[in-house]
Design a protein around this motif. Structure first.
Motif, PDB file in Angstrom:
ATOM      1  N   LEU A   1       0.924  -1.015   0.030  1.00 48.07           N
ATOM      2  CA  LEU A   1       0.116  -0.051   0.064  1.00 48.07           C
ATOM      3  C   LEU A   1       0.788   1.213  -0.050  1.00 48.07           C
ATOM      4  N   VAL A   2       1.920   1.255   0.810  1.00 46.00           N
ATOM      5  CA  VAL A   2       2.805   2.368   1.084  1.00 46.00           C
ATOM      6  C   VAL A   2       3.548   2.685  -0.163  1.00 46.00           C
ATOM      7  N   GLY A   3       3.816   1.485  -0.935  1.00 42.83           N
ATOM      8  CA  GLY A   3       4.617   1.661  -2.168  1.00 42.83           C
ATOM      9  C   GLY A   3       3.861   2.278  -3.265  1.00 42.83           C
ATOM     10  N   SER A   4       2.409   1.570  -3.283  1.00 46.20           N
ATOM     11  CA  SER A   4       1.773   1.805  -4.439  1.00 46.20           C
ATOM     12  C   SER A   4       1.292   3.390  -4.396  1.00 46.20           C
ATOM     13  N   VAL A   5       1.037   3.984  -3.378  1.00 45.48           N
ATOM     14  CA  VAL A   5       0.634   5.341  -3.255  1.00 45.48           C
ATOM     15  C   VAL A   5       2.186   6.232  -3.323  1.00 45.48           C
ATOM     16  N   GLY A   6       2.894   5.808  -2.443  1.00 46.63           N
ATOM     17  CA  GLY A   6       4.180   6.608  -2.441  1.00 46.63           C
ATOM     18  C   GLY A   6       5.212   6.789  -3.647  1.00 46.63           C
ATOM     19  N   LEU A   7       5.307   5.407  -4.254  1.00 44.72           N
ATOM     20  CA  LEU A   7       6.112   5.749  -5.553  1.00 44.72           C
ATOM     21  C   LEU A   7       5.332   6.006  -6.838  1.00 44.72           C
ATOM     22  N   SER A   8       4.067   5.764  -6.751  1.00 49.52           N
ATOM     23  CA  SER A   8       3.368   6.531  -7.970  1.00 49.52           C
ATOM     24  C   SER A   8       3.306   7.998  -7.652  1.00 49.52           C
ATOM     25  N   PHE A   9       3.410   8.443  -6.601  1.00 51.19           N
ATOM     26  CA  PHE A   9       3.243   9.930  -6.268  1.00 51.19           C
ATOM     27  C   PHE A   9       4.851  10.441  -6.652  1.00 51.19           C
ATOM     28  N   ALA A  10       5.600   9.704  -6.124  1.00 49.31           N
ATOM     29  CA  ALA A  10       7.015  10.135  -6.444  1.00 49.31           C
ATOM     30  C   ALA A  10       7.623   9.924  -8.004  1.00 49.31           C
ATOM     31  N   GLY A  11       7.027   9.078  -8.607  1.00 47.46           N
ATOM     32  CA  GLY A  11       7.547   8.571  -9.834  1.00 47.46           C
ATOM     33  C   GLY A  11       6.632   9.560 -10.929  1.00 47.46           C
ATOM     34  N   PHE A  12       5.523   9.548 -10.678  1.00 49.47           N
ATOM     35  CA  PHE A  12       4.472  10.134 -12.074  1.00 49.47           C
ATOM     36  C   PHE A  12       3.744  11.513 -11.527  1.00 49.47           C
ATOM     37  N   VAL A  13       3.575  11.966 -10.367  1.00 49.69           N
ATOM     38  CA  VAL A  13       3.011  13.132 -10.171  1.00 49.69           C
ATOM     39  C   VAL A  13       3.854  14.248  -9.830  1.00 49.69           C
ATOM     40  N   LEU A  14       4.749  13.937  -8.610  1.00 52.15           N
ATOM     41  CA  LEU A  14       5.914  15.076  -8.335  1.00 52.15           C
ATOM     42  C   LEU A  14       6.843  15.207  -9.544  1.00 52.15           C
ATOM     43  N   PRO A  15       7.447  14.815 -10.392  1.00 54.37           N
ATOM     44  CA  PRO A  15       8.368  15.105 -11.257  1.00 54.37           C
ATOM     45  C   PRO A  15       7.640  16.304 -12.099  1.00 54.37           C
ATOM     46  N   PRO A  16       6.301  16.234 -12.682  1.00 57.01           N
ATOM     47  CA  PRO A  16       6.169  17.163 -13.687  1.00 57.01           C
ATOM     48  C   PRO A  16       5.641  18.386 -12.823  1.00 57.01           C
ATOM     49  N   LEU A  17       5.185  18.313 -11.502  1.00 56.05           N
ATOM     50  CA  LEU A  17       5.061  19.505 -10.805  1.00 56.05           C
ATOM     51  C   LEU A  17       6.306  20.243 -10.324  1.00 56.05           C
ATOM     52  N   LEU A  18       7.317  19.609  -9.958  1.00 54.81           N
ATOM     53  CA  LEU A  18       8.594  20.211  -9.628  1.00 54.81           C
ATOM     54  C   LEU A  18       9.189  20.651 -11.154  1.00 54.81           C
ATOM     55  N   TYR A  19       9.164  20.208 -12.229  1.00 54.85           N
ATOM     56  CA  TYR A  19       9.699  20.821 -13.405  1.00 54.85           C
ATOM     57  C   TYR A  19       9.081  22.313 -13.711  1.00 54.85           C
ATOM     58  N   TYR A  20       7.577  22.103 -13.486  1.00 54.19           N
ATOM     59  CA  TYR A  20       6.930  23.351 -13.894  1.00 54.19           C
ATOM     60  C   TYR A  20       7.231  24.517 -12.678  1.00 54.19           C
ATOM     61  N   ARG A  21       7.350  24.167 -11.555  1.00 50.36           N
ATOM     62  CA  ARG A  21       7.597  24.970 -10.566  1.00 50.36           C
ATOM     63  C   ARG A  21       8.940  25.701 -10.961  1.00 50.36           C
ATOM     64  N   ALA A  22      10.003  24.673 -11.276  1.00 50.00           N
ATOM     65  CA  ALA A  22      11.201  25.257 -11.792  1.00 50.00           C
ATOM     66  C   ALA A  22      11.342  26.165 -12.844  1.00 50.00           C
ATOM     67  N   MET A  23      10.666  25.920 -13.811  1.00 51.43           N
ATOM     68  CA  MET A  23      10.655  26.531 -15.114  1.00 51.43           C
ATOM     69  C   MET A  23       9.835  28.086 -14.843  1.00 51.43           C
ATOM     70  N   GLU A  24       9.028  27.908 -13.911  1.00 48.77           N
ATOM     71  CA  GLU A  24       8.354  29.275 -13.401  1.00 48.77           C
ATOM     72  C   GLU A  24       9.157  30.077 -12.568  1.00 48.77           C
ATOM     73  N   ARG A  25       9.961  29.453 -11.889  1.00 47.72           N
ATOM     74  CA  ARG A  25      10.873  30.215 -10.950  1.00 47.72           C
ATOM     75  C   ARG A  25      11.939  31.112 -11.781  1.00 47.72           C
ATOM     76  N   LEU A  26      12.409  30.119 -12.866  1.00 46.47           N
ATOM     77  CA  LEU A  26      13.508  30.593 -13.875  1.00 46.47           C
ATOM     78  C   LEU A  26      12.827  31.552 -14.776  1.00 46.47           C
ATOM     79  N   GLU A  27      11.474  31.955 -14.742  1.00 48.71           N
ATOM     80  CA  GLU A  27      10.740  32.759 -15.717  1.00 48.71           C
ATOM     81  C   GLU A  27      10.872  32.264 -17.026  1.00 48.71           C
ATOM     82  N   ARG A  28      11.034  30.882 -17.289  1.00 51.49           N
ATOM     83  CA  ARG A  28      10.832  30.561 -18.694  1.00 51.49           C
ATOM     84  C   ARG A  28       9.506  29.750 -18.841  1.00 51.49           C
ATOM     85  N   SER A  29       9.102  29.704 -20.135  1.00 50.65           N
ATOM     86  CA  SER A  29       7.840  29.093 -20.464  1.00 50.65           C
ATOM     87  C   SER A  29       7.840  27.761 -20.863  1.00 50.65           C
TER      88      SER A  29
END
Length: 105
Positions: free
Chosen positions: A44-72
């Motif tokens: 249960l911990v793996g299915s929820v945690g790893l799915s979040f860490a592998g599929f949801v979090l990277p796009p959010l972090l990338y978008y946030r990083a690009m936003e901070r760098l003021e890049r589109s």
């Protein structure tokens, strides 16, 4: 990282490993106390945690990083990130439901 003569970076690292150790111990304690099988709880911990860490979090972090760098972010990249995040949420729901059914079923 100095603040008022205190090395805050060293303090943060000391605090960080203690927090991680506490969370790991709580996961083990809850898993063994609440379930008949620790393997099912860790699934249960793996299915929820790893799915979040592998599929949801990277796009959010990338978008946030690009936003901070003021890049589109291009429209095609944004669509890909949204699809990846939706796939991750789908995995969290399906994997979590499946793991909960095995855990309590």
């Amino acid at each position: 990282h100095q603040r008022d003569g205190i090395n805050t970076a060293a303090f943060s690292q000391k605090k960080s490993w203690k927090l991680r150790l506490f969370l790991a111990l709580m996961t083990v304690i809850l898993g063994t106390a609440l379930s008949r099988s620790f393997a099912r709880f860790s699934g249960l911990v793996g299915s929820v945690g790893l799915s979040f860490a592998g599929f949801v979090l990277p796009p959010l972090l990338y978008y946030r990083a690009m936003e901070r760098l003021e890049r589109s972010v291009s429209r095609s990249m944004l669509v890909g990130m949204v699809i990846l995040a939706i796939f991750g949420v789908y995995n969290i729901v399906v994997g979590g439901a499946s793991s909960l059914a095995q855990l309590f079923g």
